[in-house]
Design an enzyme around this catalytic site. Structure first.
Site, PDB file in Angstrom:
ATOM      1  N   CYS A 168       0.820  -1.218   0.000  1.00 50.78           N
ATOM      2  CA  CYS A 168       0.000   0.000   0.000  1.00 50.78           C
ATOM      3  C   CYS A 168       0.852   1.264   0.000  1.00 50.78           C
ATOM      4  O   CYS A 168       0.447   2.293  -0.534  1.00 50.78           O
ATOM      5  CB  CYS A 168      -0.938   0.018   1.205  1.00 50.78           C
ATOM      6  SG  CYS A 168      -2.235  -1.231   1.101  1.00 50.78           S
TER       7      CYS A 168
ATOM      8  N   CYS B 110      14.089   9.448  -8.163  1.00 49.76           N
ATOM      9  CA  CYS B 110      12.730   8.884  -8.050  1.00 49.76           C
ATOM     10  C   CYS B 110      12.271   9.131  -6.623  1.00 49.76           C
ATOM     11  O   CYS B 110      12.776  10.036  -5.963  1.00 49.76           O
ATOM     12  CB  CYS B 110      12.719   7.399  -8.423  1.00 49.76           C
ATOM     13  SG  CYS B 110      13.704   6.377  -7.321  1.00 49.76           S
TER      14      CYS B 110
END
Lengths: 444, 113
Positions: free
Chosen positions: A239, A402
């Site tokens: 998640c 990133c």
């Protein structure tokens, strides 16, 4: 509304608030006290959980809406009252599951979770609250249960559910709810339930989808019957990487509470085993799939089991029992640059090309000025764009960023394979940038 | 010159509805539903089975990373296959004979919570 009933209502409210103040004061002093030994199962409920022969009048009044259902009735309610349920994980699934089990009158609820409440949990983990941020999730859940239903005998285990505690903790309960968030713990919970002969109510949720199954019950399969081999770790999304819509685990956790009730009232035993699929934005939203029964050749619940005690689940699954971020180390230090060094390089105006390889939804949240956006999934096709952009800054070095510093390393490796040798990744990504360079840069 | 007519006409292709979910769709251009046509028989003139469908999907729909779909001649661990809303284990798994209008779902198991 008479003045008399107003006074009574206020008196009741006052009493409830006093209880809450006492609980919070106690929790506050506990939190302020120096940490001595590692946290052990919460010793409080001073009285032992005892089963009863019949419901008392306050119980009859409190659960009257359920007593009126022929499917529950006095016998069903008494079954809930005398039952004990262990919920493994007080996160997105566990939150509504624990709350509803307590609300519906399950006599004893165990909550095991080693994590602490963070503000980013609250979008889905509705049993916790802002005021309990930093507190152990197990204890926070217990406080919520006692506010909701002080009759519920709730035990908080501020522990990792691992092979050292699994059997002894789960042995104390009638039904186990798997509300965990990772692969190794799912196999551990399954094997524990098979070895102890306990029904297991299992659910999972990610993004907009959820899945629900009851395992090891009434001739149905166990988790290993369905999934004898764990998935390759690189195919598993959690998640914190993939995201999840708050209400999705809420729906699945609520359904888990329903399955527990069906088991405890004996209804579930008549049903054929199914897998319930939920997909929030698809039509139909729910689908029930008929699944295989118990498998004779299953390694743990089959006729000749090879697993007769708990295993090393981290080794078996090749992944950690956590849904936290993974930090890969794919490149030698010389091919990487720290956020601090990259910050200096930006401040001194050294020409370079910054490539951000995050997904578009993430790039929309925040970005460093002047970056070229090439999502990692399109990276291979778009290498020519990167090389063209680099020529525009007269063949200067390439830095890749990133979110966490994993995909950026993959991107550097990919460029190496294509003959581009002067690319480096920025260690730790934008989360590290937030932590060590610019606290005003958003963290997510 | 005229080619000779085939001895037996090729059987009508089978229409199959495919669905990818639980994250599987990411391997298939982020598209969950496909309706495909697949020959009813293999090149060896045997009926098309689910094992042939899996390889057909790999060769015709999958753009990259086949290892995230197939492993050792079957789907990789962690993918559940459903045939017309039933666990494929109850339908013969790889040996299931594809029927016209079948719906085959490939669902990746979720682990989050």
């Amino acid at each position: 509304m008479s003045a008399q009933s107003d006074v009574e209502r206020l008196a009741a409210e006052n009493a409830a608030l006093q209880t809450r103040i006492q609980a919070l004061t106690k929790e506050n002093s506990r939190l302020k006290a120096p940490q001595t030994s590692p946290p052990l199962p919460d010793p409080s409920p001073l009285t032992a959980f005892t089963q009863v022969e019949s419901l008392n009048n306050p119980e009859i009044a409190r659960y009257s809406r359920q007593l009126l259902l022929p499917e529950v009735g006095v016998q069903g309610q008494l079954s809930l009252r005398n039952a004990s349920v262990l919920v493994v994980g007080a996160g997105g699934l566990g939150s509504p599951c624990i709350l509803y089990l307590a609300a519906m009158g399950v006599g004893k609820i165990g909550v095991i979770d080693h994590d602490t409440v963070e503000i980013s949990n609250l979008q889905r983990q509705v049993i916790h609250s802002e005021s309990r941020a930093g507190l152990s999730k197990a204890r926070s859940a217990r406080l919520a249960v006692h506010e909701l239903n002080s009759d519920c005998h709730c035990i908080a285990y501020d522990l990792v559910f691992d092979y050292t505690v699994a059997l002894s903790v789960a042995a104390e309960y009638d039904v186990v709810v798997d509300a965990t968030d990772n692969v190794p713990t799912r196999y551990l919970v399954n094997d524990t339930c098979v070895l102890l002969g306990k029904p297991l109510v299992s659910a999972s949720a990610l993004k907009l989808d959820g899945q629900l199954t009851v395992y090891n019950y009434a001739g149905g399969p166990c988790y290993r019957c369905l999934f004898p081999v764990p998935p390759p770790p690189e195919t598993v999304t959690n998640c914190s990487d993939g995201g999840v819509l708050g209400v999705v685990p809420g729906i699945l956790g609520t359904l888990q509470a329903l399955e527990v009730v069906k088991i405890l009232t004996g209804v579930k035993a008549k049903e054929a085993p199914t897998l319930l699929l939920f997909s929030a934005f698809s039509s139909p939203t729910f689908r029930s799939i008929k699944i295989r029964g118990k498998q004779a050749h299953c390694a743990v619940c089959g006729t000749q089991p090879t697993i007769t005690e708990l295993q090393d689940y981290v080794a078996f699954c090749g992944s950690q029992p956590t849904d936290g971020p993974v930090h890969l180390n794919l490149l030698p230090a010389g091919d990487r640059i720290t956020c601090a060094d990259y910050h200096t390089l930006r401040q001194t105006g050294q020409p370079h090309l910054l490539v951000d390889v995050r997904e578009p939804v993430q790039y929309d949240i925040c970005r460093l000025p002047g970056s070229l956006h090439v999502p990692w999934r399109d990276f291979a096709q778009r290498v020519p764009d990167i090389l063209a952009a680099r020529e525009a800054v007269s063949h200067q070095p390439i830095y890749i960023i990133c979110r966490l510093g994993n995909d950026s390393q993959e991107a550097v490796l990919h460029l190496r394979e294509r003959g581009v040798v002067d690319a480096k990744d920025i260690v730790g990504g934008l989360l590290e940038w937030h932590q060590s360079v610019d606290p005003t840069f958003p963290a997510y | 010159m005229a080619s000779p007519a085939p001895a037996t006409p090729a059987p009508t292709p089978l229409k199959v509805n495919l669905e990818f979910s639980g994250g599987m769709e990411l391997l298939f251009n982020n598209t969950k539903n496909y309706t495909i046509e697949i020959p009813a028989t293999t090149s060896e003139h045997t009926p098309t089975l689910l094992r042939h469908l899996i390889f057909w999907i790999r060769d015709n729909l999958l753009k990259e990373k086949p290892e995230l779909f197939i492993s050792a001649d079957t789907v990789r661990p962690g993918i559940l296959v459903l045939i017309n809303d039933t666990d494929w284990e109850l339908e013969g798994e790889l040996e299931y004979q594809i029927q016209n209008n079948d719906t085959v779902v490939f669902i990746s198991t979720l682990h989050g919570g």
